[in-house]
Scaffold this motif. Structure first.
Motif, PDB file in Angstrom:
ATOM      1  N   THR A   1     -53.158  -6.376  20.584  1.00 53.85           N
ATOM      2  CA  THR A   1     -52.403  -5.243  19.869  1.00 53.85           C
ATOM      3  C   THR A   1     -52.381  -5.158  18.410  1.00 53.85           C
ATOM      4  O   THR A   1     -53.183  -6.231  17.713  1.00 53.85           O
ATOM      5  CB  THR A   1     -50.790  -5.242  20.137  1.00 53.85           C
ATOM      6  OG1 THR A   1     -50.483  -6.860  19.460  1.00 53.85           O
ATOM      7  CG2 THR A   1     -50.105  -5.180  21.335  1.00 53.85           C
ATOM      8  N   GLU A   2     -52.153  -4.132  17.689  1.00 58.83           N
ATOM      9  CA  GLU A   2     -52.550  -3.818  16.194  1.00 58.83           C
ATOM     10  C   GLU A   2     -51.372  -3.520  15.454  1.00 58.83           C
ATOM     11  O   GLU A   2     -51.073  -2.558  14.960  1.00 58.83           O
ATOM     12  CB  GLU A   2     -53.469  -2.920  16.257  1.00 58.83           C
ATOM     13  CG  GLU A   2     -54.995  -3.040  17.046  1.00 58.83           C
ATOM     14  CD  GLU A   2     -55.943  -1.877  16.737  1.00 58.83           C
ATOM     15  OE1 GLU A   2     -55.362  -0.837  16.286  1.00 58.83           O
ATOM     16  OE2 GLU A   2     -56.983  -2.060  17.216  1.00 58.83           O
ATOM     17  N   TYR A   3     -50.241  -4.266  15.753  1.00 55.77           N
ATOM     18  CA  TYR A   3     -48.932  -4.122  14.905  1.00 55.77           C
ATOM     19  C   TYR A   3     -49.059  -4.371  13.396  1.00 55.77           C
ATOM     20  O   TYR A   3     -49.763  -5.424  13.182  1.00 55.77           O
ATOM     21  CB  TYR A   3     -47.739  -4.760  15.684  1.00 55.77           C
ATOM     22  CG  TYR A   3     -47.594  -4.401  16.939  1.00 55.77           C
ATOM     23  CD1 TYR A   3     -47.415  -3.009  17.349  1.00 55.77           C
ATOM     24  CD2 TYR A   3     -47.273  -5.383  17.743  1.00 55.77           C
ATOM     25  CE1 TYR A   3     -46.985  -2.807  18.606  1.00 55.77           C
ATOM     26  CE2 TYR A   3     -46.935  -5.189  19.303  1.00 55.77           C
ATOM     27  CZ  TYR A   3     -46.889  -3.738  19.694  1.00 55.77           C
ATOM     28  OH  TYR A   3     -46.391  -3.232  20.911  1.00 55.77           O
ATOM     29  N   ASP A   4     -48.571  -3.457  12.717  1.00 57.54           N
ATOM     30  CA  ASP A   4     -49.012  -3.732  11.033  1.00 57.54           C
ATOM     31  C   ASP A   4     -48.475  -4.968  10.440  1.00 57.54           C
ATOM     32  O   ASP A   4     -47.133  -5.213  10.517  1.00 57.54           O
ATOM     33  CB  ASP A   4     -48.082  -2.339  10.615  1.00 57.54           C
ATOM     34  CG  ASP A   4     -48.748  -2.210   8.920  1.00 57.54           C
ATOM     35  OD1 ASP A   4     -49.344  -3.122   8.565  1.00 57.54           O
ATOM     36  OD2 ASP A   4     -48.170  -1.208   8.586  1.00 57.54           O
ATOM     37  N   THR A   5     -49.196  -5.837  10.060  1.00 55.17           N
ATOM     38  CA  THR A   5     -48.742  -6.847   9.346  1.00 55.17           C
ATOM     39  C   THR A   5     -48.225  -6.745   7.957  1.00 55.17           C
ATOM     40  O   THR A   5     -47.575  -7.656   7.451  1.00 55.17           O
ATOM     41  CB  THR A   5     -50.120  -7.888   9.344  1.00 55.17           C
ATOM     42  OG1 THR A   5     -51.194  -7.647   8.755  1.00 55.17           O
ATOM     43  CG2 THR A   5     -50.395  -8.561  10.929  1.00 55.17           C
ATOM     44  N   GLN A   6     -48.494  -5.650   7.553  1.00 57.39           N
ATOM     45  CA  GLN A   6     -47.703  -5.269   6.391  1.00 57.39           C
ATOM     46  C   GLN A   6     -46.492  -4.866   6.511  1.00 57.39           C
ATOM     47  O   GLN A   6     -45.436  -4.803   5.607  1.00 57.39           O
ATOM     48  CB  GLN A   6     -48.574  -3.956   5.497  1.00 57.39           C
ATOM     49  CG  GLN A   6     -50.197  -4.213   5.262  1.00 57.39           C
ATOM     50  CD  GLN A   6     -50.322  -5.064   4.386  1.00 57.39           C
ATOM     51  OE1 GLN A   6     -49.554  -5.442   3.352  1.00 57.39           O
ATOM     52  NE2 GLN A   6     -51.250  -6.210   4.670  1.00 57.39           N
ATOM     53  N   GLU A   7     -45.990  -4.567   7.794  1.00 57.17           N
ATOM     54  CA  GLU A   7     -44.465  -3.936   7.913  1.00 57.17           C
ATOM     55  C   GLU A   7     -43.558  -5.282   8.389  1.00 57.17           C
ATOM     56  O   GLU A   7     -42.599  -5.183   7.698  1.00 57.17           O
ATOM     57  CB  GLU A   7     -44.663  -3.122   9.153  1.00 57.17           C
ATOM     58  CG  GLU A   7     -43.272  -2.596   9.428  1.00 57.17           C
ATOM     59  CD  GLU A   7     -43.429  -1.651  10.773  1.00 57.17           C
ATOM     60  OE1 GLU A   7     -42.335  -1.684  11.813  1.00 57.17           O
ATOM     61  OE2 GLU A   7     -44.271  -0.828  10.944  1.00 57.17           O
ATOM     62  N   ALA A   8     -44.225  -6.323   8.773  1.00 53.84           N
ATOM     63  CA  ALA A   8     -43.437  -7.475   9.104  1.00 53.84           C
ATOM     64  C   ALA A   8     -44.232  -8.704   9.281  1.00 53.84           C
ATOM     65  O   ALA A   8     -45.649  -8.455   9.479  1.00 53.84           O
ATOM     66  CB  ALA A   8     -42.650  -7.253  10.505  1.00 53.84           C
ATOM     67  N   ASP A   9     -43.771  -9.855   8.985  1.00 57.94           N
ATOM     68  CA  ASP A   9     -44.688 -11.011   9.184  1.00 57.94           C
ATOM     69  C   ASP A   9     -44.495 -11.713  10.692  1.00 57.94           C
ATOM     70  O   ASP A   9     -45.311 -12.518  11.117  1.00 57.94           O
ATOM     71  CB  ASP A   9     -44.424 -12.234   8.272  1.00 57.94           C
ATOM     72  CG  ASP A   9     -44.200 -11.918   6.631  1.00 57.94           C
ATOM     73  OD1 ASP A   9     -45.384 -11.243   6.523  1.00 57.94           O
ATOM     74  OD2 ASP A   9     -43.407 -12.362   6.017  1.00 57.94           O
ATOM     75  N   THR A  10     -43.440 -11.298  11.690  1.00 52.93           N
ATOM     76  CA  THR A  10     -43.317 -11.682  12.702  1.00 52.93           C
ATOM     77  C   THR A  10     -43.057 -10.695  13.606  1.00 52.93           C
ATOM     78  O   THR A  10     -42.757  -9.661  12.990  1.00 52.93           O
ATOM     79  CB  THR A  10     -41.810 -12.743  12.554  1.00 52.93           C
ATOM     80  OG1 THR A  10     -40.822 -12.032  12.510  1.00 52.93           O
ATOM     81  CG2 THR A  10     -42.017 -13.862  11.829  1.00 52.93           C
TER      82      THR A  10
ATOM     83  N   GLU B   1     -49.581 -11.892  13.448  1.00 52.54           N
ATOM     84  CA  GLU B   1     -50.974 -12.129  13.804  1.00 52.54           C
ATOM     85  C   GLU B   1     -51.287 -12.755  15.088  1.00 52.54           C
ATOM     86  O   GLU B   1     -52.383 -12.531  15.611  1.00 52.54           O
ATOM     87  CB  GLU B   1     -51.733 -12.835  12.348  1.00 52.54           C
ATOM     88  CG  GLU B   1     -51.749 -11.994  11.083  1.00 52.54           C
ATOM     89  CD  GLU B   1     -52.296 -12.842   9.873  1.00 52.54           C
ATOM     90  OE1 GLU B   1     -52.980 -13.992  10.424  1.00 52.54           O
ATOM     91  OE2 GLU B   1     -52.538 -12.314   8.925  1.00 52.54           O
ATOM     92  N   GLU B   2     -50.460 -13.963  15.300  1.00 53.85           N
ATOM     93  CA  GLU B   2     -50.753 -14.625  16.303  1.00 53.85           C
ATOM     94  C   GLU B   2     -50.417 -13.742  17.661  1.00 53.85           C
ATOM     95  O   GLU B   2     -50.911 -13.852  18.741  1.00 53.85           O
ATOM     96  CB  GLU B   2     -49.832 -15.866  16.484  1.00 53.85           C
ATOM     97  CG  GLU B   2     -49.850 -16.673  17.697  1.00 53.85           C
ATOM     98  CD  GLU B   2     -48.845 -17.906  17.733  1.00 53.85           C
ATOM     99  OE1 GLU B   2     -48.509 -18.279  18.802  1.00 53.85           O
ATOM    100  OE2 GLU B   2     -48.501 -18.157  16.570  1.00 53.85           O
ATOM    101  N   PHE B   3     -49.517 -12.975  17.660  1.00 57.99           N
ATOM    102  CA  PHE B   3     -48.835 -12.204  18.769  1.00 57.99           C
ATOM    103  C   PHE B   3     -49.936 -11.143  18.694  1.00 57.99           C
ATOM    104  O   PHE B   3     -50.272 -10.910  19.963  1.00 57.99           O
ATOM    105  CB  PHE B   3     -47.534 -11.405  18.190  1.00 57.99           C
ATOM    106  CG  PHE B   3     -47.197 -10.474  19.553  1.00 57.99           C
ATOM    107  CD1 PHE B   3     -46.205 -10.935  20.105  1.00 57.99           C
ATOM    108  CD2 PHE B   3     -47.293  -9.063  19.490  1.00 57.99           C
ATOM    109  CE1 PHE B   3     -45.478 -10.320  21.282  1.00 57.99           C
ATOM    110  CE2 PHE B   3     -46.896  -8.462  20.421  1.00 57.99           C
ATOM    111  CZ  PHE B   3     -45.981  -8.910  21.344  1.00 57.99           C
ATOM    112  N   ASN B   4     -50.362 -10.543  17.912  1.00 57.25           N
ATOM    113  CA  ASN B   4     -51.694  -9.237  17.967  1.00 57.25           C
ATOM    114  C   ASN B   4     -52.774 -10.088  18.582  1.00 57.25           C
ATOM    115  O   ASN B   4     -53.454  -9.250  19.375  1.00 57.25           O
ATOM    116  CB  ASN B   4     -52.031  -8.845  16.828  1.00 57.25           C
ATOM    117  CG  ASN B   4     -51.027  -7.629  16.129  1.00 57.25           C
ATOM    118  OD1 ASN B   4     -50.033  -7.229  16.813  1.00 57.25           O
ATOM    119  ND2 ASN B   4     -50.989  -7.432  14.858  1.00 57.25           N
ATOM    120  N   GLU B   5     -52.981 -11.130  18.379  1.00 54.36           N
ATOM    121  CA  GLU B   5     -54.357 -11.824  18.730  1.00 54.36           C
ATOM    122  C   GLU B   5     -54.211 -12.073  20.428  1.00 54.36           C
ATOM    123  O   GLU B   5     -55.070 -11.743  21.113  1.00 54.36           O
ATOM    124  CB  GLU B   5     -54.820 -13.085  18.236  1.00 54.36           C
ATOM    125  CG  GLU B   5     -55.848 -13.770  18.797  1.00 54.36           C
ATOM    126  CD  GLU B   5     -56.314 -14.981  17.868  1.00 54.36           C
ATOM    127  OE1 GLU B   5     -57.122 -15.692  18.241  1.00 54.36           O
ATOM    128  OE2 GLU B   5     -55.400 -15.314  17.130  1.00 54.36           O
TER     129      GLU B   5
END
Length: 292
Positions: free
Chosen positions: A229-238, A221-225
């Motif tokens: 970007t919109e990488y899937d947080t359901q796929e991984a936490d980091t 979430e921090e990385f996406n912000e």
């Protein structure tokens, strides 16, 4: 008969030696990619440990890098003002815990010299209430272009015995600075000391306008912000989890993968986990929010 057998034996021996020499020549790596494979194979056969493998690959990667790839960008430079009193700037020096500081006049494009913190130690014994002018302690600033090869700069650091250089762009403006520690970290990985904050392990640090270094354990979430970007947080936490899933295997140091819209390079890893990444933002993307 014995002479024929002797000659036959000598002929076989000659062919054997020729074959072995040919095999040795054929087995030599012909390019950098093959050399990396040889190093990886040596580690797999336990001839070298993983840390040695990473260091050898780091040495190879340095030859491909320019100063712009590893420099501390202008926006992150901690500088001192040559016209400001030393007393007023001591808190900056203490808080940063740096040993060297670029000293500027007016702005960061006008570097007057470098201040070594150790040069101020004699002041501790001085009973005078008034501290001397900062200009009295300046050492010459070494200037290098962004395009300079990192391995060449490392040799100059060693031969001329200096540890910091000011980096300029093609127009002569200051774009950042580089230290010998920055180069060594490229080879051996992050170098931490007693002043490093443990909370900084998840930080995203800008290396140049389009290049960032990111800890693999940075929350997605921090990385996406940060990168929009919109990488899937359901796929991984980091972000490291996203990279591992994309590779489909445990990547080695130096492996690169593109996951739109960014490019990722593994800069530090071991047999069990990804530790650190280098993230490159396409030059068409706007990064003004992160650059002075």
């Amino acid at each position: 008969m014995s002479d024929d057998n002797s000659q036959s034996s000598q002929g076989s021996a000659g062919k054997s030696w020729l074959g072995r020499i040919t095999q040795m020549l054929q087995g030599e790596p012909q390019n950098k990619e093959e050399l990396v494979e040889v190093i990886a194979d040596a580690q797999e056969r336990a001839l070298i440990d993983p840390e040695t493998k990473d260091m050898m690959e780091g040495v190879l990667s340095v030859s491909e890098l320019k100063v712009r790839d590893i420099m501390i960008p202008r926006s992150q430079m901690i500088t001192l003002d040559v016209d400001e009193s030393l007393e007023n700037q001591l808190p900056i020096m203490v808080e940063s815990s740096h040993s060297r500081f670029p000293v500027i006049c007016e702005d960061k494009d006008h570097v007057e010299g470098i201040l070594l913190a150790k040069d101020l130690l004699p002041l501790i014994l001085d009973k005078s209430d008034a501290l001397p002018a900062l200009r009295e302690y300046l050492r010459p600033a070494i200037v290098v272009p962004e395009s300079k090869r990192v391995d060449t700069l490392l040799n100059e650091f060693r031969q001329k015995r200096y540890h910091m250089a000011i980096v300029i762009d093609e127009y002569g403006g200051v774009s950042g600075l580089v230290t010998i520690e920055d180069i060594l970290e490229t080879i051996v990985g992050e170098i931490e000391d007693e002043h490093d904050d443990e909370d900084e392990h998840n930080d995203i640090r800008q290396l140049s306008k389009h290049v960032f270094t990111v800890q693999a354990l940075t929350p997605l979430e921090e990385f996406n912000e940060f990168f929009s970007t919109e990488y899937d947080t359901q796929e991984a936490d980091t972000i490291g989890g996203i990279i591992l899933h994309a590779f489909g295997h445990m990547p080695s140091r130096g492996e690169i993968i593109d996951i739109e819209p960014l490019q990722f390079k593994v800069t530090n890893s071991d047999n069990r986990r990804i530790i650190q990444l280098q993230v490159t933002v396409p030059k068409t993307e706007t990064t003004e929010d992160h650059v002075e």
